[in-house]
Design an enzyme around this catalytic site. Structure first.
Site, mmCIF file in Angstrom:
data_model
loop_
_atom_site.group_PDB
_atom_site.id
_atom_site.type_symbol
_atom_site.label_atom_id
_atom_site.label_comp_id
_atom_site.label_asym_id
_atom_site.label_seq_id
_atom_site.Cartn_x
_atom_site.Cartn_y
_atom_site.Cartn_z
ATOM 1 N N LYS A 83 0.576 -0.783 0.281
ATOM 2 C CA LYS A 83 0.323 -0.409 0.051
ATOM 3 C C LYS A 83 0.719 0.924 0.257
ATOM 4 C CE LYS A 83 -4.368 0.259 2.242
ATOM 5 N NZ LYS A 83 -5.493 0.206 3.427
HETATM 6 O O1 G3P Z 1 -9.920 0.821 4.709
HETATM 7 C C1 G3P Z 1 -9.770 2.591 4.192
HETATM 8 C C2 G3P Z 1 -10.262 2.838 5.347
HETATM 9 O O2 G3P Z 1 -8.940 1.303 6.749
HETATM 10 C C3 G3P Z 1 -10.144 3.976 5.967
HETATM 11 O O3 G3P Z 1 -11.068 3.782 6.662
HETATM 12 O O4 G3P Z 1 -13.512 4.791 7.924
HETATM 13 O O5 G3P Z 1 -10.538 5.123 8.978
HETATM 14 O O6 G3P Z 1 -11.798 6.422 7.444
HETATM 15 P P1 G3P Z 1 -11.445 5.137 7.719
#
Ligand code: G3P
Length: 220
Positions: A83
């Site tokens: 990533k």
């Molecule tokens: O896949 C990306 C994710 O882990 C981020 O999610 O909910 O932290 O925006 P969030």
């Protein structure tokens, strides 16, 4: 459409794999930090469990350090996907890594033009963050749709992962725009499974069955 699980938690991965619905796993530094474990050994364990791509993120922002970190991560297991953040150095790293046959997932994509650049640089996956866009009153799903159309129109091999998924509607809307993959937290996967009418229906079947069984047994 494929579903990936967005977690670094072994128990969640084990449980979701048992359902037979998960084709890969995505992690990020915040998710890994929660597990309080050595990063590489955790990634190795996840890679052995999951018969599909497992995204593990670099922490360097420097181009050369990013490349060497990515090469190290790619040695952990054949299904590691590195990533890389959506920066200028990130694009340069993706360009080099794709020529070395190392799979990449460009993360923190917040616009369709960012995603296009990442795809042209050779990213295997691009991850538009829909929840974080919705959080600031932007329509996250518009970017997913634009990117899917672009990949289709120009026959680009990059797969779009709907990321930062917060609820089942994000998954449904991603499917409606033919997004290739959605990566979902475990709690969203559980929310997709549940329906109150299913629970009520099961209870009613069991109650009806028990009533007749009791009547038969008491000779009525
Ligand atoms: O896949 C990306 C994710 O882990 C981020 O999610 O909910 O932290 O925006 P969030």
């Amino acid at each position: 459409m494929q579903l990936f699980l967005d977690t670094a938690n072994i128990e969640e991965i084990k449980e979701a794999l048992g359902w037979g619905v998960i084709s890969g796993v995505t992690t990020n530094p915040s998710l890994v930090a929660r597990e309080k474990r050595d990063f590489k050994s955790l990634v190795k364990e996840i890679c052995h469990m999951v018969p599909g791509p497992v995204s593990a993120e670099v922490l360097s922002m420097d181009f050369r350090e990013m490349i060497s970190e990515a090469r190290e991560l790619s040695k952990i297991a054949p299904n590691v996907v590195v990533k890389i953040p959506m920066t200028k150095n990130g694009l340069k790293a993706v360009n080099v890594l794709s020529q070395e046959g190392i799979n990449t997932n460009v993360t923190l994509v917040f616009s369709a033009t960012q995603g296009l650049l990442a795809a042209l640089a050779g990213a295997t996956y691009i991850s538009p963050f829909i929840g974080r866009l919705d959080d600031i009153s932007n329509e996250g799903m518009d970017i997913v749709q634009d990117l899917v159309i672009m990949m289709e129109n120009y026959n680009l091999p990059t797969r779009v992962i709907a990321a930062s998924v917060r609820h089942p509607m994000h998954v449904l809307e991603s499917a409606r725009v033919s997004c290739h993959i959605a990566t979902v937290p475990y709690k969203v996967l559980e929310a997709m499974l549940r329906h109150p009418l299913t629970d009520i229906g099961i209870q009613r079947f069991l109650d009806d069955w028990a009533k007749v069984k009791n009547e038969l047994e008491s000779g009525m």
